[in-house]
Design an enzyme around this catalytic site. Structure first.
Site, PDB file in Angstrom:
ATOM      1  CB  ALA A 168      -0.883  -0.018   1.235  1.00  0.00           C
ATOM      2  N   GLY A 210       0.404  -5.272   0.725  1.00  0.00           N
ATOM      3  CA  GLY A 210      -0.762  -5.399  -0.153  1.00  0.00           C
ATOM      4  C   GLY A 210      -0.414  -6.019  -1.508  1.00  0.00           C
ATOM      5  CD  GLU A 249      -2.486  -8.090   2.574  1.00  0.00           C
ATOM      6  OE1 GLU A 249      -2.234  -6.885   2.329  1.00  0.00           O
ATOM      7  OE2 GLU A 249      -3.178  -8.441   3.535  1.00  0.00           O
TER       8      GLU A 249
END
Ligand code: DAK
Length: 260
Positions: free
Chosen positions: A67, A112, A115
């Site tokens: 992120a 992220g 992920e």
């Protein structure tokens, strides 16, 4: 919607999605999440002739370095909630997308980014790819399903270790642990992903979508995966593609599946 932070190409019946913020190592800021949301909910489902999606990062260094940490500094509760809702929806939708979604991991896949790769159905890594969940270094935890999907892919002990230490691992280690399906020479990730999508495209499309549903059903606590499989198997025996597949076997010819 005009895309600024993602690039979408359609070639050979494959959608190529590139996270396109090379200077920020393709970090996921809120604009990028909005565009990803649009791509997965609007653009991709409408591309009926697409056999699958390849997700990669722009440049040679990163898939997605997590992120956007700089944006965290400006975040308030409302923005945080919105980002969270968007992100959760996108990742959930990727995992259940009815056609193969393959991450071509060309570099750092952190936070992220790791992920997002894990939400894809299959992962191909370049040999320089690096994976990790470094959220703990920032005082947070993985928030796009990382703690859950990491366990599913590599088991509890290693998931605990990666999330608690924030350590990065290389492509070979990721392969050994089951985090990635293939390691290929650097630069060949997208090519390998395309090869896999083409192979899958030669199979019956409804069966492929049902495999994705059934495998995901295992992780759905409200669903009995075995019962679900029985139901879906039953439905598939009524498809034209099943009749075609069985006939092609008996007639010793290649099946011509039509997705019906
Ligand atoms: N965010 C913003 N900018 C980033 C970035 C990131 N995550 N990663 C790299 N950059 C930027 C750098 O700031 C630098 O920009 P300039 O300073 O040149 O303007 C540029 O990209 C190049 O990076 P470096 O100079 O650092 O490159 P190096 O080769 O030296 O290092 C690195 C590469 C990947 C090891 C390093 O950049 C790094 O450690 N990056 C941060 C990795 C990280 O911690 N990622 C964030 C994890 S936390 C949520 C759910 C989930 C999440 C958040 C919210 N909700 C439910 C709301 C997820 C959180 C995370 O992903």
């Amino acid at each position: 919607m005009t895309y600024e932070n993602i690039k979408v190409d359609f070639r050979d019946n494959i959608l190529f999605l590139t996270i396109n913020r090379e200077k920020a190592l393709n970090a996921l800021n809120s604009r990028t999440m909005t565009e990803l949301h649009h791509f997965f909910f609007e653009t991709a489902p409408k591309q009926d002739d697409a056999h699958g999606i390849v997700v990669t990062g722009a440049g040679e260094k990163a898939f997605i370095a997590g992120a956007d940490i700089k944006e965290f500094l400006e975040m308030d509760t409302e923005k945080g909630k919105e980002l969270s809702r968007f992100g959760q929806e996108v990742f959930y939708f990727i995992e259940r997308f009815p056609k193969p979604v393959i991450a071509a991991v060309n570099g750092f896949a952190l936070g992220g980014g790791c992920e997002l790769a894990m939400a894809c159905h299959i992962r191909v890594a370049g040999e320089k790819a690096r994976f990790g969940q470094p959220e703990v270094n920032l005082g947070i935890i993985p928030g796009y399903g990382g703690t859950q999907r990491l366990i599913q892919l590599i088991g509890k002990g290693k998931a605990m270790e990666l999330c608690m230490t924030g350590d990065m691992i290389g492509a070979e280690e990721a392969h050994r642990l089951g985090l990635v399906n293939y390691v290929v020479p650097q630069g060949e990730e997208v090519g390998k992903a395309v090869e896999l999508i083409k192979k899958i495209a030669s199979k019956a499309p409804i069966a492929i979508s049902k495999i994705i549903e059934c495998v995901n059903a295992y992780f759905d606590k409200d669903v009995d995966g075995f019962d679900f499989e029985v139901d879906e198997f039953g439905k598939l025996t009524g498809t034209e593609d099943f009749a075609e597949g069985a006939a092609a076997f008996v007639e010793r010819r290649a099946a011509n599946f039509r997705g019906k």
